[in-house]
Write a protein that holds these residues in place. Structure first.
Motif, mmCIF file in Angstrom:
data_model
loop_
_atom_site.group_PDB
_atom_site.id
_atom_site.type_symbol
_atom_site.label_atom_id
_atom_site.label_comp_id
_atom_site.label_asym_id
_atom_site.label_seq_id
_atom_site.Cartn_x
_atom_site.Cartn_y
_atom_site.Cartn_z
ATOM 1 N N GLN A 144 0.830 -1.201 0.000
ATOM 2 C CA GLN A 144 0.000 0.000 0.000
ATOM 3 C C GLN A 144 0.868 1.256 0.000
ATOM 4 N N GLN A 145 1.911 1.256 0.809
ATOM 5 C CA GLN A 145 2.810 2.405 0.866
ATOM 6 C C GLN A 145 3.539 2.611 -0.462
ATOM 7 N N LYS A 146 3.906 1.512 -1.111
ATOM 8 C CA LYS A 146 4.602 1.628 -2.397
ATOM 9 C C LYS A 146 3.691 2.220 -3.468
ATOM 10 N N ILE A 147 2.441 1.767 -3.504
ATOM 11 C CA ILE A 147 1.491 2.342 -4.456
ATOM 12 C C ILE A 147 1.296 3.828 -4.175
ATOM 13 N N ARG A 148 1.162 4.175 -2.905
ATOM 14 C CA ARG A 148 0.944 5.565 -2.522
ATOM 15 C C ARG A 148 2.145 6.435 -2.904
ATOM 16 N N LEU A 149 3.353 5.926 -2.670
ATOM 17 C CA LEU A 149 4.545 6.701 -3.003
ATOM 18 C C LEU A 149 4.707 6.851 -4.504
ATOM 19 N N LEU A 150 4.570 5.749 -5.248
ATOM 20 C CA LEU A 150 4.795 5.815 -6.687
ATOM 21 C C LEU A 150 3.781 6.728 -7.375
ATOM 22 N N THR A 151 2.518 6.595 -7.011
ATOM 23 C CA THR A 151 1.504 7.461 -7.632
ATOM 24 C C THR A 151 1.748 8.916 -7.270
ATOM 25 N N ALA A 152 2.184 9.183 -6.040
ATOM 26 C CA ALA A 152 2.460 10.561 -5.632
ATOM 27 C C ALA A 152 3.684 11.118 -6.353
ATOM 28 N N GLN A 153 4.729 10.300 -6.497
ATOM 29 C CA GLN A 153 5.931 10.758 -7.192
ATOM 30 C C GLN A 153 5.624 11.194 -8.619
ATOM 31 N N ILE A 154 4.845 10.383 -9.333
ATOM 32 C CA ILE A 154 4.591 10.684 -10.734
ATOM 33 C C ILE A 154 3.550 11.795 -10.873
ATOM 34 N N GLU A 155 2.507 11.770 -10.036
ATOM 35 C CA GLU A 155 1.500 12.829 -10.123
ATOM 36 C C GLU A 155 2.080 14.190 -9.744
ATOM 37 N N CYS A 156 3.064 14.217 -8.859
ATOM 38 C CA CYS A 156 3.723 15.477 -8.505
ATOM 39 C C CYS A 156 4.323 16.143 -9.731
ATOM 40 N N LEU A 157 4.793 15.325 -10.675
ATOM 41 C CA LEU A 157 5.411 15.836 -11.901
ATOM 42 C C LEU A 157 4.430 15.921 -13.064
ATOM 43 N N ALA A 158 3.345 15.153 -12.989
ATOM 44 C CA ALA A 158 2.322 15.160 -14.045
ATOM 45 C C ALA A 158 0.951 15.277 -13.375
ATOM 46 N N PRO A 159 0.541 16.482 -12.988
ATOM 47 C CA PRO A 159 -0.709 16.672 -12.241
ATOM 48 C C PRO A 159 -1.942 16.149 -12.969
ATOM 49 N N GLU A 160 -1.857 15.998 -14.286
ATOM 50 C CA GLU A 160 -2.992 15.495 -15.053
ATOM 51 C C GLU A 160 -3.413 14.096 -14.605
ATOM 52 N N LEU A 161 -2.514 13.393 -13.947
ATOM 53 C CA LEU A 161 -2.818 12.042 -13.492
ATOM 54 C C LEU A 161 -3.863 12.025 -12.380
ATOM 55 N N ALA A 162 -4.073 13.142 -11.730
ATOM 56 C CA ALA A 162 -5.034 13.179 -10.624
ATOM 57 C C ALA A 162 -6.407 12.688 -11.048
ATOM 58 N N MET A 163 -6.770 12.939 -12.305
ATOM 59 C CA MET A 163 -8.079 12.537 -12.816
ATOM 60 C C MET A 163 -8.019 11.252 -13.632
ATOM 61 N N ALA A 164 -6.852 10.630 -13.706
ATOM 62 C CA ALA A 164 -6.676 9.464 -14.578
ATOM 63 C C ALA A 164 -6.476 8.150 -13.840
ATOM 64 N N TRP A 165 -6.149 8.197 -12.560
ATOM 65 C CA TRP A 165 -5.888 6.945 -11.846
ATOM 66 C C TRP A 165 -7.108 6.041 -11.880
ATOM 67 N N PRO A 166 -6.923 4.744 -12.066
ATOM 68 C CA PRO A 166 -8.065 3.821 -12.083
ATOM 69 C C PRO A 166 -8.850 3.879 -10.772
ATOM 70 N N ALA A 167 -10.148 3.669 -10.869
ATOM 71 C CA ALA A 167 -11.011 3.752 -9.690
ATOM 72 C C ALA A 167 -10.605 2.739 -8.628
ATOM 73 N N TYR A 168 -10.104 1.577 -9.054
ATOM 74 C CA TYR A 168 -9.826 0.518 -8.094
ATOM 75 C C TYR A 168 -8.618 0.790 -7.201
ATOM 76 N N ILE A 169 -7.805 1.825 -7.492
ATOM 77 C CA ILE A 169 -6.684 2.124 -6.596
ATOM 78 C C ILE A 169 -6.938 3.373 -5.754
ATOM 79 N N GLN A 170 -8.119 3.943 -5.846
ATOM 80 C CA GLN A 170 -8.381 5.211 -5.159
ATOM 81 C C GLN A 170 -8.097 5.143 -3.663
ATOM 82 N N ASN A 171 -8.380 4.018 -3.036
ATOM 83 C CA ASN A 171 -8.152 3.902 -1.589
ATOM 84 C C ASN A 171 -6.685 3.913 -1.208
ATOM 85 N N TYR A 172 -5.797 3.771 -2.204
ATOM 86 C CA TYR A 172 -4.367 3.692 -1.909
ATOM 87 C C TYR A 172 -3.596 4.920 -2.375
ATOM 88 N N LEU A 173 -4.310 5.959 -2.782
ATOM 89 C CA LEU A 173 -3.661 7.202 -3.184
ATOM 90 C C LEU A 173 -3.378 8.066 -1.958
#
Length: 290
Positions: free
Chosen positions: A228-257
């Motif tokens: 869970q921590q790895k998913i949270r870190l990786l999504t945060a690392q990439i979204e920090c550089l590509a904010p457009e991802l905020a609206m693109a992450w699959p619904a099934y990982i929302q609890n781990y963002l």
């Protein structure tokens, strides 16, 4: 190496693989109109250095495996914002047959010099192919973000159990069993992820986007706080550089963002353990594609 173009060029190559000269294939006009992606047929042999990348040509108008791969590749890439594709530096995707680095067969190979991803259309199973699309894309993204596809991310490393040490890289993990989602150790979805930090990150990225992969690992993630921590870190690392991802992450990982600002979440990770693995050479440690 960092000047990129979009849309992607999907390339069917003949011969072995440097910077190619392209010729538009009229047979592919219909597919181009449908997808917005340029398809071309390479007319001259290529030499990719320093990798001894080998493959055979495809006959696009009669190859069902190619047509299948093109379709699923389009579906998977359409999940990603165009800004992320630009950020990755990816210029060309090449679909080939009998792909290998030297004598070692590969399902896919990233060429960081020429910003080309090679995919073997004969790799088995649509679910596996979708997973590989995202796994290899992440290697290209990591190269562009950190200057090396083998970056030993200290924040990532700090999430692992204190006594854990990665293996010798993906090229050394050749047994097909390592790609099975088996949860062999806390924080890891399979043995391949344990072979190298770069493979661990690429496997997490792939399960995020490849839905069938996610369905297989979802119970593992739910019970494993490190995953869970790895998913949270990786999504945060990439979204920090590509904010457009905020609206693109699959619904099934929302609890781990990350719950708050993604850049702040990345900054909050304390580096308690320094990476100790020896960085493998780009030639020896390329993704084998199991």
């Amino acid at each position: 190496m960092f000047k990129r173009m979009f849309p992607l060029v999907l390339l069917v190559l003949a011969g072995c693989a440097a910077k190619p000269e392209f010729q538009r294939a009229s047979l592919l006009d219909t597919q181009h109109q449908r997808t917005g992606v340029f398809f071309t047929i390479e007319t001259q042999p290529l030499i990719a250095s320093p990798w001894d990348i080998r493959y055979q040509a495809l006959q696009l108008d009669s190859d069902p495996n190619l047509i299948n791969y093109l379709g699923l590749f389009e579906q998977e890439v359409n999940k990603l914002p165009s800004a992320l594709l630009h950020l990755s530096g990816l210029a060309t995707v090449a679909f080939v047959r009998k792909l290998a680095v030297g004598a070692q067969p590969r399902a896919a190979v990233p060429d960081y010099i020429h910003e080309v991803l090679y995919y073997d259309v004969d790799a088995p199973g649509d679910a596996y192919l979708r997973h590989v699309v995202h796994h290899e894309f992440y290697h290209m993204l990591e190269q562009q973000l950190y200057g090396s596809a083998y970056y030993k991310d200290p924040k990532w490393h700090s999430l692992n159990p204190a006594d854990f040490t990665y293996g010798k890289g993906g090229a050394s993990a050749r047994d097909s069993s390592v790609s099975v989602f088996s949860h062999p150790h806390p924080g890891f979805v399979n043995g391949y992820a344990m072979s190298g930090l770069e493979e661990d990150k690429a496997e997490i990225w792939a399960i995020i986007w490849a839905e069938k992969s996610w369905l297989k690992v979802a119970p593992l993630v739910e019970s494993d706080p490190i995953l869970q921590q790895k998913i949270r870190l990786l999504t945060a690392q990439i979204e920090c550089l590509a904010p457009e991802l905020a609206m693109a992450w699959p619904a099934y990982i929302q609890n781990y963002l990350a719950a708050g600002a993604v850049c702040a979440h990345v900054d909050s990770i304390n580096v308690s353990v320094a990476p100790t693995e020896t960085t493998q050479s780009a030639v020896g440690n390329q993704r084998a594609g199991e």
